[in-house]
Design a protein around this motif. Structure first.
Motif, PDB file in Angstrom:
ATOM      1  N   ARG A  60      71.623   1.446  17.224  1.00 30.44           N
ATOM      2  CA  ARG A  60      70.981   1.905  18.451  1.00 30.44           C
ATOM      3  C   ARG A  60      71.572   3.265  18.814  1.00 30.44           C
ATOM      4  O   ARG A  60      72.797   3.428  18.792  1.00 30.44           O
ATOM      5  CB  ARG A  60      71.232   0.912  19.585  1.00 30.44           C
ATOM      6  CG  ARG A  60      70.575  -0.439  19.411  1.00 30.44           C
ATOM      7  CD  ARG A  60      71.231  -1.507  20.276  1.00 30.44           C
ATOM      8  NE  ARG A  60      72.461  -1.990  19.652  1.00 30.44           N
ATOM      9  CZ  ARG A  60      73.492  -2.512  20.323  1.00 30.44           C
ATOM     10  NH1 ARG A  60      73.458  -2.571  21.642  1.00 30.44           N
ATOM     11  NH2 ARG A  60      74.542  -2.944  19.680  1.00 30.44           N
ATOM     12  N   MET A  61      70.726   4.213  19.153  1.00 25.18           N
ATOM     13  CA  MET A  61      71.197   5.564  19.455  1.00 25.18           C
ATOM     14  C   MET A  61      70.424   6.140  20.635  1.00 25.18           C
ATOM     15  O   MET A  61      69.250   5.824  20.836  1.00 25.18           O
ATOM     16  CB  MET A  61      71.036   6.475  18.241  1.00 25.18           C
ATOM     17  CG  MET A  61      71.749   5.969  16.994  1.00 25.18           C
ATOM     18  SD  MET A  61      71.451   7.007  15.558  1.00 25.18           S
ATOM     19  CE  MET A  61      71.663   5.798  14.242  1.00 25.18           C
ATOM     20  N   HIS A  62      71.112   7.007  21.379  1.00 27.89           N
ATOM     21  CA  HIS A  62      70.507   7.661  22.541  1.00 27.89           C
ATOM     22  C   HIS A  62      70.962   9.110  22.540  1.00 27.89           C
ATOM     23  O   HIS A  62      72.164   9.400  22.618  1.00 27.89           O
ATOM     24  CB  HIS A  62      70.974   6.965  23.820  1.00 27.89           C
ATOM     25  CG  HIS A  62      70.357   7.495  25.085  1.00 27.89           C
ATOM     26  ND1 HIS A  62      70.803   8.646  25.695  1.00 27.89           N
ATOM     27  CD2 HIS A  62      69.340   7.027  25.850  1.00 27.89           C
ATOM     28  CE1 HIS A  62      70.086   8.855  26.793  1.00 27.89           C
ATOM     29  NE2 HIS A  62      69.197   7.895  26.910  1.00 27.89           N
ATOM     30  N   HIS A  63      69.997  10.023  22.431  1.00 30.54           N
ATOM     31  CA  HIS A  63      70.276  11.457  22.379  1.00 30.54           C
ATOM     32  C   HIS A  63      69.603  12.137  23.569  1.00 30.54           C
ATOM     33  O   HIS A  63      68.391  12.381  23.570  1.00 30.54           O
ATOM     34  CB  HIS A  63      69.756  12.035  21.061  1.00 30.54           C
ATOM     35  CG  HIS A  63      69.673  13.529  21.012  1.00 30.54           C
ATOM     36  ND1 HIS A  63      70.670  14.359  21.508  1.00 30.54           N
ATOM     37  CD2 HIS A  63      68.707  14.357  20.526  1.00 30.54           C
ATOM     38  CE1 HIS A  63      70.316  15.621  21.323  1.00 30.54           C
ATOM     39  NE2 HIS A  63      69.135  15.647  20.741  1.00 30.54           N
ATOM     40  N   PRO A  64      70.375  12.432  24.643  1.00 33.88           N
ATOM     41  CA  PRO A  64      69.784  13.067  25.830  1.00 33.88           C
ATOM     42  C   PRO A  64      69.705  14.583  25.675  1.00 33.88           C
ATOM     43  O   PRO A  64      70.521  15.198  24.991  1.00 33.88           O
ATOM     44  CB  PRO A  64      70.777  12.690  26.933  1.00 33.88           C
ATOM     45  CG  PRO A  64      72.105  12.650  26.219  1.00 33.88           C
ATOM     46  CD  PRO A  64      71.808  12.143  24.825  1.00 33.88           C
ATOM     47  N   TYR A  65      68.720  15.168  26.324  1.00 30.63           N
ATOM     48  CA  TYR A  65      68.564  16.624  26.303  1.00 30.63           C
ATOM     49  C   TYR A  65      67.700  17.018  27.498  1.00 30.63           C
ATOM     50  O   TYR A  65      67.274  16.157  28.278  1.00 30.63           O
ATOM     51  CB  TYR A  65      67.921  17.087  24.992  1.00 30.63           C
ATOM     52  CG  TYR A  65      66.728  16.275  24.580  1.00 30.63           C
ATOM     53  CD1 TYR A  65      65.473  16.493  25.133  1.00 30.63           C
ATOM     54  CD2 TYR A  65      66.874  15.255  23.650  1.00 30.63           C
ATOM     55  CE1 TYR A  65      64.391  15.731  24.776  1.00 30.63           C
ATOM     56  CE2 TYR A  65      65.791  14.477  23.278  1.00 30.63           C
ATOM     57  CZ  TYR A  65      64.550  14.722  23.841  1.00 30.63           C
ATOM     58  OH  TYR A  65      63.481  13.950  23.486  1.00 30.63           O
ATOM     59  N   ASP A  66      67.456  18.308  27.638  1.00 33.30           N
ATOM     60  CA  ASP A  66      66.653  18.770  28.764  1.00 33.30           C
ATOM     61  C   ASP A  66      65.223  18.265  28.613  1.00 33.30           C
ATOM     62  O   ASP A  66      64.538  18.586  27.655  1.00 33.30           O
ATOM     63  CB  ASP A  66      66.685  20.298  28.858  1.00 33.30           C
ATOM     64  CG  ASP A  66      66.355  20.992  27.548  1.00 33.30           C
ATOM     65  OD1 ASP A  66      66.890  20.576  26.503  1.00 33.30           O
ATOM     66  OD2 ASP A  66      65.560  21.943  27.565  1.00 33.30           O
ATOM     67  N   GLY A  67      64.808  17.439  29.562  1.00 37.26           N
ATOM     68  CA  GLY A  67      63.455  16.914  29.538  1.00 37.26           C
ATOM     69  C   GLY A  67      63.346  15.454  29.157  1.00 37.26           C
ATOM     70  O   GLY A  67      62.322  14.824  29.432  1.00 37.26           O
ATOM     71  N   GLY A  68      64.372  14.893  28.531  1.00 34.22           N
ATOM     72  CA  GLY A  68      64.240  13.495  28.142  1.00 34.22           C
ATOM     73  C   GLY A  68      65.355  13.022  27.235  1.00 34.22           C
ATOM     74  O   GLY A  68      66.470  13.533  27.269  1.00 34.22           O
ATOM     75  N   ALA A  69      65.007  12.042  26.395  1.00 35.93           N
ATOM     76  CA  ALA A  69      65.979  11.477  25.464  1.00 35.93           C
ATOM     77  C   ALA A  69      65.248  10.884  24.273  1.00 35.93           C
ATOM     78  O   ALA A  69      64.173  10.279  24.426  1.00 35.93           O
ATOM     79  CB  ALA A  69      66.824  10.394  26.139  1.00 35.93           C
TER      80      ALA A  69
END
Length: 203
Positions: free
Chosen positions: A166-175
Motif C-alpha cells: 500500500r502506498m500514498h504519494h501526496p502532491y499539489d492537487g491530490g495523491a
C-alpha cells in the motif's frame, strides 16, 4: 568523492523493493504507471482545485489525505520516504541541500540512491536520494509534510506499509494511492467517488 553513506537500518527495505520491482525503488511519479492496475488518484480539494486558499481549505485537504492514510495504514507501521536530487555529474557525497526537506523530515536517514539517466543529454542526468524512517501511523502525524506537498514545497514524498503493498504519494492537487489488489482499489474508488478526477483515465 566516496559514495553516500547509506543507513544500514534500511537494508530490509531495499531487499523488499528488489523483490517487488527489481532493481530497486521507483521514483514516486512512476507509481501510477508501474502499478496502474492497483492505482487511483484522489483530488485534495473540491472541483479539482489545485492549491488551497486559507486555513479552511487546508483543513479540507488534510482531512482527505488523512482519511485515505487512515484506511491504508491505521494501526500499522509505515515507512515515510522523502527525496532529494543532484546532477549525477556532481558526484556529490551526500548533497542534502534542501533545508525544507530536512526540516519536514528530520527523522529520515539515507536509504538509497537512484540514477535517472533516461535523458539522452548527460547534463540532465539526475541522482535521486531517498531518505526513510519507520514509525507507527497516527492520524495527523504528517500534517506538516502533507501541507508542504500540497504547496509543492516538498515533492517526491510517499508513505508505504512495511510490506510495500500500500502506498500514498501526496502532491499539489491530490495523491496517488496504490492498493494491494485491483478489487481493493475499486472499493476505495467507490467510497470516495466524489474525490476522483473527471478525466477518463483518472488523471
Amino acid at each position: 568523492m566516496s559514495a553516500p553513506v547509506v543507513d544500514p537500518a534500511h537494508e530490509g527495505l531495499t531487499r523488499l523493493w528488489q523483490r517487488h520491482r527489481p532493481p530497486g525503488p521507483l521514483l514516486p511519479h512512476e507509481l501510477k504507471t508501474v502499478y496502474r492496475h492497483r492505482w487511483v488518484r484522489f483530488h485534495s480539494l473540491p472541483d479539482s482545485k489545485r492549491y488551497p486558499d486559507g486555513e479552511a481549505e487546508y483543513a479540507v485537504l488534510l482531512d482527505r489525505y488523512n482519511t485515505v492514510l487512515d484506511e491504508l495504514f491505521a494501526g500499522d507501521d509505515v515507512y515515510v520516504v522523502t527525496t532529494g536530487r543532484s546532477e549525477v555529474s556532481e558526484h556529490a557525497e551526500h548533497p542534502d541541500t534542501s533545508v525544507e526537506r530536512r526540516a519536514l523530515h528530520p527523522e529520515g536517514t539515507l536509504w538509497t540512491t537512484v540514477d535517472d539517466t533516461s535523458d539522452p543529454d548527460p547534463d540532465f542526468h539526475l541522482r535521486w536520494y531517498f531518505y526513510a524512517d519507520r514509525r507507527r501511523w497516527q492520524r495527523g502525524c504528517l500534517d506538516r509534510l502533507l501541507r508542504a506537498a500540497a504547496d509543492d514545497v516538498l515533492s517526491g514524498a510517499f508513505v508505504t506499509d512495511a510490506g510495500l503493498t500500500r502506498m500514498h504519494h501526496p502532491y499539489d492537487g491530490g495523491a496517488d494511492v496504490v492498493l494491494p489488489t485491483t478489487q481493493a482499489r475499486d472499493r476505495m474508488r467507490e467510497r470516495y467517488a466524489g474525490w476522483l478526477s473527471a478525466h477518463p483515465r483518472g488523471y
